[in-house]
Design an enzyme around this catalytic site. Structure first.
Site, PDB file in Angstrom:
ATOM      1  CG  ASP A   1      -2.746   1.079  -2.452  1.00  0.00           C
ATOM      2  OD1 ASP A   1      -3.421   1.544  -1.255  1.00  0.00           O
ATOM      3  OD2 ASP A   1      -2.528   0.067  -2.593  1.00  0.00           O
TER       4      ASP A   1
ATOM      5  CG  ASN B   1       0.659  -0.508  -4.667  1.00  0.00           C
ATOM      6  OD1 ASN B   1       1.538  -0.660  -5.161  1.00  0.00           O
ATOM      7  ND2 ASN B   1      -0.514  -1.047  -4.143  1.00  0.00           N
TER       8      ASN B   1
ATOM      9  CE  LYS C   1      -3.762  -2.457   2.212  1.00  0.00           C
ATOM     10  NZ  LYS C   1      -4.362  -2.789   0.937  1.00  0.00           N
TER      11      LYS C   1
HETATM   12  O1  RIB Z   1      -3.673  -2.119  -1.781  1.00  0.00           O
HETATM   13  C1  RIB Z   1      -3.079  -3.214  -2.389  1.00  0.00           C
HETATM   14  C2  RIB Z   1      -1.806  -3.774  -1.830  1.00  0.00           C
HETATM   15  O2  RIB Z   1      -2.209  -4.551  -0.714  1.00  0.00           O
HETATM   16  C3  RIB Z   1      -1.123  -4.551  -2.780  1.00  0.00           C
HETATM   17  O3  RIB Z   1      -0.243  -4.136  -3.543  1.00  0.00           O
HETATM   18  C4  RIB Z   1      -0.667  -5.843  -1.597  1.00  0.00           C
HETATM   19  O4  RIB Z   1       0.931  -5.427  -1.582  1.00  0.00           O
HETATM   20  C5  RIB Z   1      -1.397  -5.406  -0.412  1.00  0.00           C
HETATM   21  O5  RIB Z   1      -0.368  -4.627   0.333  1.00  0.00           O
END
Ligand code: RIB
Length: 296
Positions: free
Chosen positions: A243, A42, A39
């Protein structure tokens, strides 16, 4: 305004499946791919691709240098990102035919942050900056307390929701970006309007953005209430859509855009993200988002 994002970085191990596996079942996957994710990561990528100034702090293992490389390539500053012995965070993800997912996390390097490291990172930031947090790293309550002492405004995406979020002094948060489930866990309310009302009662200092999936999103704060519609798309993979929304929203706020514009760009960016596979790799550039908005 610079944004310090102190957050997770994961290696996403993604299995495409017909349906999410049920207890006691063993099923085949139709494909398997390793993607960059987490998260925190991202959201930093979304911030950077949206044109924001973002510093990513957090930890990766020796297997995670490609995560650092991707952040750098996207324009995020990795001065504070640390490589530690052991494995990076890992997410085991199933994505079904409707693009819905289910995720199991293995914390790895995301969970070895120390108070000393947090202090070291925060020493580089002040009240003109902003701290963005999610809940995939350890030391969350410590970071909230120390950043607040330094006068750094804190935006919190309380995801995934668990007791670590509830252990934080949430009266120190200036902006919550959360979904209905997270809002419900914090307030005990289930209806979006009631969640917002209760949030303002509990945390009158805070602005709140509530994401509602296909129903769009709501902003409430500074005497303003905005409903932003969701842009209809065919979902391939919803992983990372929230995200993407968060990163675009904050980049707009840091630029000083109106909340209407911030919500609009965030909604379009996340709509584009769900049409692509992966989390970090699905995040569009701002040029793509603005072009799509012109056509919408
Ligand atoms: O919000 C999506 C993310 O949640 C994914 O990329 C995974 O790594 C988890 O952390």
């Amino acid at each position: 305004m610079a944004i310090l994002n102190f957050g997770s970085l994961n290696i996403d191990c993604v299995c495409a499946v017909e349906h999410i596996v049920q207890p006691g079942q063993t099923i085949d996957s139709t494909s398997f791919t390793r993607f960059p994710g987490g998260k925190g990561m991202n959201q930093s990528l979304a911030l950077a691709r949206a044109g924001g100034t973002v510093y990513h702090a957090g930890m990766i293992g020796s297997d995670g240098e490609f995560l650092r490389a991707l952040l750098l390539e996207s324009g995020a500053d990795c001065t504070w990102l640390k490589t530690v012995p052991g494995s990076s965070g890992t997410a085991f993800i199933q994505v079904d035919q409707k693009g819905q997912n289910s995720i199991v996390l293995v914390g790895g390097a995301n969970r070895v942050n120390t108070p000393e490291y947090c202090d070291q990172v925060l020493s580089g930031f002040g009240d003109q900056d902003m701290l963005l947090l999610q809940n995939e790293i350890n030391q969350l309550p410590y970071l909230v307390d120390r950043a607040y002492e330094k006068g750094i405004p804190i935006a919190l995406n309380p995801s995934p929701m668990n007791e670590a979020v509830l252990a934080c002094d949430l009266s120190k948060i200036f902006l919550f970006i959360m979904n209905e489930d997270e809002g419900c866990r914090i307030t005990g309310e289930t209806q979006p309007e009631r969640i917002l009302e209760k949030m303002h009662t509990l945390y009158p200092q805070a602005q709140v953005v509530l994401t509602l999936g296909s129903q769009g999103s709501l902003y409430s704060g500074n005497g303003q209430r905005i409903h932003q519609k969701a842009y209809p798309v065919t979902a391939v993979d919803t992983t990372g859509a929230g995200d993407t929304f968060t990163g675009y929203l904050l980049a707009g706020m840091a630029r000083g855009d109106s909340m209407e514009q911030c919500m609009k760009e965030a909604a379009m960016a996340s709509a584009i993200a769900v049409t692509r596979q992966g989390a970090a790799s699905s995040i569009p550039t701002r040029a793509e988002v603005l072009a799509a908005l012109q056509e919408a």
